[in-house]
Scaffold this motif. Structure first.
Motif, PDB file in Angstrom:
ATOM      1  N   GLY A   1       0.778  -1.238   0.000  1.00  0.00           N
ATOM      2  CA  GLY A   1       0.000   0.000   0.000  1.00  0.00           C
ATOM      3  C   GLY A   1       0.811   1.289   0.000  1.00  0.00           C
ATOM      4  O   GLY A   1       0.360   2.303   0.504  1.00  0.00           O
ATOM      5  N   TRP A   2       2.009   1.259  -0.580  1.00  0.00           N
ATOM      6  CA  TRP A   2       2.754   2.507  -0.717  1.00  0.00           C
ATOM      7  C   TRP A   2       3.167   2.702  -2.170  1.00  0.00           C
ATOM      8  O   TRP A   2       2.678   1.992  -3.059  1.00  0.00           O
ATOM      9  CB  TRP A   2       3.926   2.571   0.270  1.00  0.00           C
ATOM     10  N   LEU A   3       4.025   3.678  -2.450  1.00  0.00           N
ATOM     11  CA  LEU A   3       4.412   3.997  -3.832  1.00  0.00           C
ATOM     12  C   LEU A   3       5.934   4.049  -3.972  1.00  0.00           C
ATOM     13  O   LEU A   3       6.608   4.690  -3.162  1.00  0.00           O
ATOM     14  CB  LEU A   3       3.840   5.362  -4.238  1.00  0.00           C
ATOM     15  N   ALA A   4       6.464   3.369  -4.970  1.00  0.00           N
ATOM     16  CA  ALA A   4       7.892   3.460  -5.299  1.00  0.00           C
ATOM     17  C   ALA A   4       7.971   4.098  -6.682  1.00  0.00           C
ATOM     18  O   ALA A   4       7.547   3.491  -7.667  1.00  0.00           O
ATOM     19  CB  ALA A   4       8.541   2.079  -5.316  1.00  0.00           C
ATOM     20  N   GLU A   5       8.473   5.331  -6.770  1.00  0.00           N
ATOM     21  CA  GLU A   5       8.325   6.107  -7.999  1.00  0.00           C
ATOM     22  C   GLU A   5       9.636   6.704  -8.503  1.00  0.00           C
ATOM     23  O   GLU A   5      10.557   6.965  -7.730  1.00  0.00           O
ATOM     24  CB  GLU A   5       7.318   7.242  -7.757  1.00  0.00           C
TER      25      GLU A   5
ATOM     26  N   ALA B   1      11.695   8.184  -5.436  1.00  0.00           N
ATOM     27  CA  ALA B   1      10.975   8.525  -4.203  1.00  0.00           C
ATOM     28  C   ALA B   1      10.157   7.325  -3.754  1.00  0.00           C
ATOM     29  O   ALA B   1       9.448   6.716  -4.552  1.00  0.00           O
ATOM     30  CB  ALA B   1      10.055   9.725  -4.435  1.00  0.00           C
ATOM     31  N   TRP B   2      10.270   7.002  -2.480  1.00  0.00           N
ATOM     32  CA  TRP B   2       9.397   6.009  -1.855  1.00  0.00           C
ATOM     33  C   TRP B   2       8.421   6.779  -0.983  1.00  0.00           C
ATOM     34  O   TRP B   2       8.836   7.524  -0.086  1.00  0.00           O
ATOM     35  CB  TRP B   2      10.211   5.040  -0.988  1.00  0.00           C
ATOM     36  N   MET B   3       7.128   6.593  -1.232  1.00  0.00           N
ATOM     37  CA  MET B   3       6.139   7.423  -0.542  1.00  0.00           C
ATOM     38  C   MET B   3       5.119   6.559   0.189  1.00  0.00           C
ATOM     39  O   MET B   3       4.535   5.656  -0.397  1.00  0.00           O
ATOM     40  CB  MET B   3       5.425   8.328  -1.543  1.00  0.00           C
ATOM     41  N   ARG B   4       4.940   6.852   1.467  1.00  0.00           N
ATOM     42  CA  ARG B   4       3.900   6.175   2.248  1.00  0.00           C
ATOM     43  C   ARG B   4       3.192   7.165   3.168  1.00  0.00           C
ATOM     44  O   ARG B   4       3.741   8.207   3.500  1.00  0.00           O
ATOM     45  CB  ARG B   4       4.456   4.990   3.028  1.00  0.00           C
ATOM     46  N   PHE B   5       1.964   6.796   3.547  1.00  0.00           N
ATOM     47  CA  PHE B   5       1.196   7.691   4.400  1.00  0.00           C
ATOM     48  C   PHE B   5       1.743   7.688   5.819  1.00  0.00           C
ATOM     49  O   PHE B   5       2.061   6.634   6.371  1.00  0.00           O
ATOM     50  CB  PHE B   5      -0.288   7.296   4.392  1.00  0.00           C
ATOM     51  N   GLY B   6       1.848   8.878   6.405  1.00  0.00           N
ATOM     52  CA  GLY B   6       2.251   9.006   7.801  1.00  0.00           C
ATOM     53  C   GLY B   6       1.039   8.929   8.716  1.00  0.00           C
ATOM     54  O   GLY B   6      -0.110   8.868   8.250  1.00  0.00           O
ATOM     55  N   ASP B   7       1.277   8.942  10.003  1.00  0.00           N
ATOM     56  CA  ASP B   7       0.191   8.863  10.981  1.00  0.00           C
ATOM     57  C   ASP B   7      -0.772  10.037  10.842  1.00  0.00           C
ATOM     58  O   ASP B   7      -1.947   9.943  11.201  1.00  0.00           O
ATOM     59  CB  ASP B   7       0.759   8.858  12.414  1.00  0.00           C
TER      60      ASP B   7
ATOM     61  N   LEU C   1       1.176  12.141   2.782  1.00  0.00           N
ATOM     62  CA  LEU C   1       2.049  11.237   2.044  1.00  0.00           C
ATOM     63  C   LEU C   1       3.503  11.698   2.231  1.00  0.00           C
ATOM     64  O   LEU C   1       3.847  12.828   1.874  1.00  0.00           O
ATOM     65  CB  LEU C   1       1.645  11.274   0.560  1.00  0.00           C
ATOM     66  N   TYR C   2       4.343  10.831   2.797  1.00  0.00           N
ATOM     67  CA  TYR C   2       5.736  11.177   3.102  1.00  0.00           C
ATOM     68  C   TYR C   2       6.689  10.489   2.129  1.00  0.00           C
ATOM     69  O   TYR C   2       6.551   9.296   1.845  1.00  0.00           O
ATOM     70  CB  TYR C   2       6.081  10.764   4.532  1.00  0.00           C
ATOM     71  N   ALA C   3       7.669  11.233   1.647  1.00  0.00           N
ATOM     72  CA  ALA C   3       8.607  10.683   0.660  1.00  0.00           C
ATOM     73  C   ALA C   3      10.011  10.563   1.234  1.00  0.00           C
ATOM     74  O   ALA C   3      10.505  11.462   1.921  1.00  0.00           O
ATOM     75  CB  ALA C   3       8.641  11.588  -0.566  1.00  0.00           C
TER      76      ALA C   3
END
Ligand code: GTP
Ligand code: SPV
Ligand code: MN
Length: 608
Positions: free
Chosen positions: A246-250, A300-306, A310-312
Motif C-alpha cells: 500500500g505505498w508507492l515506489a516512484e 521517491a518512496w512514498m507512504r502515508f504518515g500517521d 504522504l511522506y517521501a
C-alpha cells in the motif's frame, strides 16, 4: 549448502546471517572466482579499489587540484546505457508482468542464466556488497546484498548506497528484509589472459523475480544495469513491494521549496530519464525570495504518515547525473557538488590537463580525449562526451541538500508533478481536477525518447508516471494501485497533481520556455494554487495559467514564446486522443475502468 573452502576469502565473512552466507557460497561455487572480498564501504576500501582501477587502466585519476579524489572511466562503446530490450520481469504468471515488460518464465530464466553464470567470474574477484536503500535507521530498513565481479560497481555503490558497519548490523537482525542481487559483467579471464579496461559481455540480461524479490544481472557494467540497488531494487522490486503493502515506489525527484514567508513545501516530480529530474531537484530559483533545497533527484518512496499525509524518502545516497548540458548556468548546484571531488565520471571527455569536459560545459577546449579514447578537436564530427555520459557523486556534498534528506520519516509531499519531453501539445503546466484525473495525466503522459536507454532516441512514446522501463508488474494494476492510494486517503491531505512540459518548441525547434532556474516560476504558481492564492483558467485538460496568471516579472524571453508555451491547443489535443486510445487498447483488460472513464470525460470536454 556448505562453504567451498577452496576459494580464498569465502570462509572469512564479517557477518553471520545464515541465508546471506549460504547464498554467497552458492554463487561462488557457481561462478568460480579467484577470490571473494567482503566489502565494508570504508575509505580504505575506496582507496584500495580506486588505486587498483587506475592500475588496471579502467580509471584515470583527475588532477586533485581540480577534482580531488575523482576518476574518469570510459566504458565499452556498446555498454553506455540501460538495455530495455534485455530487461525482464520474470513473474510466475506472464499477466503479472503486463504488456509493457519483457517476460520470461522464472524457472526458464534461471536455467538460462545459471549456465551463463557458470564459471563467469574465473580469474576475477567476487565482491560481496551489503547495502541499504534509504536510511539505515529506518524501522524496516530496505537492505540488499549485491554480489559483483566489477570493482567499478563496488566504488559506485560506495557513492550511490549506504554501506558499512550499520548496514551489516541491520542485516544481522533475524528476519530483516534483504534482496539478493547478483551481478556479473560476464567476462571470465583465462590464465594469463590480459584484461581490458571495461570488460563486459555482448549477451546481456537484467532480470527481476518479483515474487522471490531477487535480481540477476549479466553482461553489463553500466549504471542502471549493474548498480542493482538503483532501478532494479528501488523501482522494479520496490514497486511490487509497494503494491503489496500500500505505498508507492516512484521515479521521482524530491524538492523542498521555501517561500518568501519561510514556509516549506515538498514537491515530488516524475520525468522520464534525461528529462530534467536532477536539474529541477537542484534548481536555483530566479524569482526573488524563493529558495530550493534537494532531497532526492531520481527515486521517491512514498507512504502515508500517521497524520494522513504522504511522506517521501529518497532511497539513494548519491547522484548518477547526466553530464551533457550540466554547467554553471543550467545547474550551478550540480557543478558545486562535483567540484567538491569524490566523484566518478563515466564516458565524458578528458582534457589535456587532467580535468573532464562534456558538451554544454563552459570552456572552449581546443583539444580533448573523447570518451572513445580518440583525439578530439572542435572540428571533430562526433561529440567529445557520450550523450548519456554521467557523473556519480555523494548527495551529502550538494550545497543545497535539505537537512532532512536522510530522515527515515521522509518529507510530507504537497504536490506531485508529471512531465515529459514534448515538442507540441502539452502546455507548460496544467493542474489536474482531482487525484483520479491526476492519475490519468500520469497514466497517459508521453515523452520523446532520450540517450538514457539504448535505441529509439527522439521517438514519442507513452511513459506512464515515467515508470515504463522501471515497473516490476502489470501497468494496468499499477494504475489501479494509484487510484486505490487516492481512495484510501483523506482527500484534503492528498498532494495535488500537475502535468508540466519544459520542452515545447517553436517552428525553428527552439525551446519556447527558458527552463532550468526559470522553472521556479511554475513552482511558485503551483504552490500558490495549493494556497488558493493563484488564478487559473479552466480548459478541457485541466487548469492552466495564462501569461497574466503566472509570475513572469523580469523574464527576458519574447512574450509570444512564453504564451505559446502556456497555451492549450484544442486541435493538438484532439489529435492526441487516438494516441491515448491506442495506448489504453494496448493495456487491454487490466486497464481500470476509471481510466477509461477519464478518457471518455476528456473526449467529451474536448468535443463540447
Ligand atoms: P536521468 O538521470 O536519466 O533520470 O535524467 P534526469 O531526469 O535527471 O534529467 P536531467 O536533469 O539530468 O536532464 C537531462 C537533460 O535535460 C540535460 O541535458 C539537461 O540540461 C536538460 N534539461 C533539464 N532541465 C531542462 C529544462 O528545464 N529545459 C531544457 N530545455 N532542458 C532541460
Ligand atoms: C535513468 O536512466 O533514469 C537513470 C540512469 O537515472 S540509470 O541508473 O542507468 O537508470
Ligand atoms: Mn533516472
Amino acid at each position: 549448502m556448505t562453504a567451498a573452502p577452496t576459494i580464498p576469502g569465502l570462509d572469512n565473512p564479517p557477518l553471520q546471517r545464515r541465508e546471506v552466507l549460504d547464498w554467497v557460497a552458492e554463487v561462488a561455487e557457481l561462478t568460480t572466482p579467484d577470490r571473494v572480498v567482503w566489502c565494508d564501504g570504508s575509505a580504505e576500501e575506496w582507496t584500495r579499489l580506486t588505486d587498483e582501477l587506475v592500475e588496471a587502466g579502467t580509471f584515470t585519476r583527475l588532477d586533485p587540484e581540480k577534482k580531488p579524489n575523482s576518476f574518469h572511466a570510459a566504458s565499452d562503446p556498446d555498454d553506455v546505457a540501460r538495455v530495455e530490450e534485455r530487461t525482464f520481469i520474470c513473474s510466475v504468471d506472464p499477466k503479472d508482468a503486463g504488456v509493457t515488460n519483457n517476460w520470461m518464465d522464472p524457472a526458464e530464466m534461471k536455467a538460462t542464466m545459471t549456465e551463463l553464470y557458470r564459471g563467469c567470474m574465473r580469474g576475477r574477484t567476487m565482491f560481496v556488497i551489503p547495502f541499504c536503500m534509504g536510511p539505515t535507521n529506518a524501522e524496516h530498513p530496505k537492505l540488499g546484498v549485491e554480489i559483483s565481479d566489477s570493482p567499478y560497481v563496488v566504488v559506485s555503490m560506495h557513492i550511490m548506497t549506504r554501506m558499512g558497519a550499520q548496514v551489516q548490523e541491520r542485516l544481522e537482525e533475524a528476519g530483516s528484509e534483504w534482496v539478493p542481487a547478483l551481478h556479473s559483467i560476464g567476462a571470465p579471464l583465462e590464465p594469463g589472459q590480459a584484461d581490458v579496461a571495461w570488460p563486459c559481455n555482448e549477451t546481456k540480461y537484467i532480470s527481476h523475480f518479483p515474487e522471490t524479490r531477487e535480481i540477476w544481472s549479466f553482461g553489463s557494467g553500466y549504471g542502471g544495469n549493474a548498480l542493482l540497488g538503483k532501478k532494479c531494487y528501488s523501482l522494479r522490486i520496490a514497486s511490487v513491494m509497494a503494491r503489496d503493502e500500500g505505498w508507492l515506489a516512484e521515479h521521482m525527484l524530491i524538492l523542498k521549496l521555501i517561500s518568501p514567508e519561510d514556509k516549506a513545501y515538498y514537491v515530488a516530480a516524475a520525468f522520464p530519464s534525461a528529462c530534467g529530474k536532477t536539474n529541477l531537484a537542484m534548481l536555483q530559483p530566479t524569482i526573488p525570495g524563493w529558495r530550493a533545497e534537494t532531497v532526492g533527484d531520481d527515486i521517491a518512496w512514498m507512504r502515508f504518515g500517521d497524520d494522513g499525509r504522504l511522506y517521501a524518502v529518497n532511497p539513494e545516497f548519491g547522484f548518477f547525473g547526466v553530464a551533457p548540458g550540466t554547467n554553471w548556468n543550467t545547474n550551478p548546484n550540480a557543478m558545486r557538488t562535483i567540484e567538491h571531488g569524490n566523484a566518478l565520471f563515466t564516458n565524458v571527455a578528458l582534457t589535456d590537463d587532467g580535468d573532464v569536459w562534456w558538451e554544454g560545459l563552459e570552456g572552449d577546449p581546443q583539444h580533448l580525449t573523447s570518451w572513445t579514447g580518440d583525439e578530439w578537436t572542435p572540428a571533430s564530427a562526433k561529440p567529445a562526451a557520450h550523450p548519456n555520459s554521467r557523473y556519480t557523486v555523494p548527495i551529502s556534498q550538494c550545497p543545497v541538500v535539505a537537512s532532512e534528506w536522510d530522515d527515515p520519516q521522509g518529507v510530507p509531499i504537497s504536490a506531485i508533478l508529471f512531465g515529459g519531453r514534448r515538442k507540441t501539445t502539452v502546455p507548460l503546466v496544467t493542474e489536474s481536477f482531482d487525484w483520479q484525473h491526476g492519475t490519468f495525466m500520469g497514466a497517459t503522459m508521453s515523452s520523446e525518447m532520450t540517450a538514457a536507454a539504448k535505441g529509439g532516441k527522439g521517438q514519442v512514446r507513452r511513459d506512464p508516471m515515467a515508470m515504463l522501463p522501471f515497473l516490476g508488474y502489470n501497468v494496468g494494476d499499477y494504475f489501479q494501485h494509484w487510484v486505490n492510494v487516492g481512495k484510501s486517503a483523506d482527500v484534503t491531505k492528498l498532494p495535488s497533481i500537475f502535468y508540466v512540459n519544459w520542452f515545447r518548441r517553436g517552428e525553428d525547434n527552439r525551446f519556447l520556455w527558458p527552463g532550468f532556474g526559470e522553472n521556479s516560476r511554475v513552482l511558485k504558481w503551483i504552490i500558490e494554487r495549493l494556497e488558493g492564492k493563484a488564478a487559473a483558467t479552466e480548459t478541457p485538460i485541466g487548469h492552466i495559467p495564462s501569461a497574466d496568471q503566472i509570475d513572469l516579472d523580469g523574464i527576458s524571453e519574447p512574450m509570444e514564446d512564453i504564451e505559446a508555451s502556456l497555451r492549450f491547443d484544442l486541435e493538438e489535443w484532439r489529435e492526441e486522443l487516438p494516441l491515448i486510445e491506442e495506448w489504453f487498447d494496448k493495456i487491454g483488460d487490466s486497464l481500470p475502468t476509471s481510466m477509461r472513464d477519464e478518457l471518455e470525460a476528456l473526449k467529451q470536454r474536448l468535443n463540447a
